[in-house]
Motif scaffolding. Structure first.
Motif, mmCIF file in Angstrom:
data_model
loop_
_atom_site.group_PDB
_atom_site.id
_atom_site.type_symbol
_atom_site.label_atom_id
_atom_site.label_comp_id
_atom_site.label_asym_id
_atom_site.label_seq_id
_atom_site.Cartn_x
_atom_site.Cartn_y
_atom_site.Cartn_z
ATOM 1 N N CYS A 105 79.042 38.494 35.852
ATOM 2 C CA CYS A 105 79.007 39.633 37.037
ATOM 3 C C CYS A 105 78.370 39.349 37.654
ATOM 4 C CB CYS A 105 79.436 40.802 36.437
ATOM 5 S SG CYS A 105 80.187 41.323 35.040
ATOM 6 N N LYS A 113 77.195 46.819 37.786
ATOM 7 C CA LYS A 113 77.755 45.656 36.767
ATOM 8 C C LYS A 113 77.669 45.514 35.457
ATOM 9 C CE LYS A 113 74.958 42.770 38.837
ATOM 10 N NZ LYS A 113 74.631 43.860 39.555
ATOM 11 N N SER A 117 80.441 45.931 31.696
ATOM 12 C CA SER A 117 79.572 44.827 30.670
ATOM 13 C C SER A 117 80.352 46.146 29.482
ATOM 14 C CB SER A 117 78.394 44.792 31.130
ATOM 15 O OG SER A 117 78.507 44.345 31.798
ATOM 16 N N THR A 198 75.453 39.585 33.808
ATOM 17 C CA THR A 198 75.143 39.995 34.890
ATOM 18 C C THR A 198 74.127 39.883 35.529
ATOM 19 O OG1 THR A 198 73.903 42.612 34.208
ATOM 20 C CG2 THR A 198 75.872 42.433 33.407
ATOM 21 N N LEU A 230 82.687 37.121 38.287
ATOM 22 C CA LEU A 230 82.987 38.653 39.082
ATOM 23 C C LEU A 230 82.388 39.272 39.759
ATOM 24 C CD1 LEU A 230 84.807 41.024 35.276
ATOM 25 C CD2 LEU A 230 86.027 40.032 36.946
#
Ligand code: ADP
Ligand code: MG
Length: 248
Positions: A105, A113, A117, A198, A230
């Motif tokens: 992410c 993020k 998650s 992330t 992402l």
């Protein structure tokens, strides 16, 4: 003693022997309320299964060490029009964990993020996976400490029991000598278990985290080989919220 009392006393004894405390405490009430004896047995066993499921969920949630409980219910996809909602909700089914794939992410601070998650982590626990959340800085420190105490291999091994590791906030702070150890951690997980990272750092800057350009390139190659990337593109959600509030 009546027949029922005798039967209840027997069930009580058996439940103790089999270590079924949940069933032991619910049996009598459920048996009383049930329409027939067959139904009381199935209802009791179903309750016991549900109680165990709840217990397992609670244990795994505690083991995951989430900093807060965030779910998809409270996640506002409209704030991130670029984020593919259907794809993200499909990830929540956990197929990527079964296939040992990774998720990265990437985006600015405050764009959700960590929230997403945790939501994915909770969904994974509900799908019966083992999950562990940890910030990159803390993991790097723990790896370093394990190395100094000559227990790095054992420490690394202790992470193998998790199906999904969420490594949060990679790159917000320099990791110093922990960088190469974090590299080793990620490399060891490759194709053994899923990793969700992330980060606010685009890939070109990961070398600043891990130090060595060759190592970093090798890691990125491995990680992104089986990864969903992402992008969290948008303004900070906290900022958007405070802007909304100030309008009122
Ligand atoms: P990041 O990890 O990207 O820095 P966070 O997930 O920590 O951002 O989000 C910051 C705060 O804003 C958290 O309280 C989070 O719950 C909230 N938040 C961020 N994005 C969203 C969103 N799309 N929907 C709901 N809440 C959000
Ligand atoms: Mg975060």
């Amino acid at each position: 003693m009546t027949m029922t009392e005798t039967a209840n006393a027997m069930v009580d004894l058996y439940c103790r022997e089999l270590k079924l405390p949940g069933l032991r405490s619910t049996y009598q009430a459920t048996a009383r309320d049930a329409a027939g004896p067959g139904q009381s047995h199935t209802a009791c066993l179903a309750q016991e299964i549900e109680a165990r499921r709840q217990h397992r969920l609670a244990t795994r949630l505690a083991q995951a060490c989430f900093p807060a409980l965030k779910t998809f219910e409270s996640f506002d996809f409209a704030a991130l029009p670029q984020l593919p909602k259907v794809k993200v909700l499909a990830l929540a089914e956990g197929g990527f964990i079964r296939d040992r794939e990774n998720i990265i992410c990437l985006g600015n601070p405050g764009t959700g993020k960590t929230h997403m998650s945790i939501a994915l982590g909770i969904a994974a626990i509900q799908a019966d996976y083992r999950v562990r959340f940890i910030s990159a800085v803390i993991l790097a420190q723990e790896l370093l400490q394990a190395q100094q105490e000559y227990r790095l291999p054992r420490y690394l091994k202790s992470w193998q029991s998790f199906d999904l590791v969420i490594l949060d906030e990679l790159g917000y702070l320099g990791l110093g000598p922990g960088g190469p150890l974090l590299f080793q951690f990620c490399a060891e997980r490759y194709e053994r278990g899923s990793l969700l990272i992330t980060t606010n750092l685009e890939f070109a800057r990961w070398v600043e985290v891990f130090g060595d350009p060759t190592l970093t390139a090798a890691l990125l190659d491995r990680l992104t080989h089986h990864a969903q990337i992402l992008l969290f593109e948008g303004e900070s959600y906290r900022f958007l919220e405070s802007k909304e509030r100030s309008k009122k």
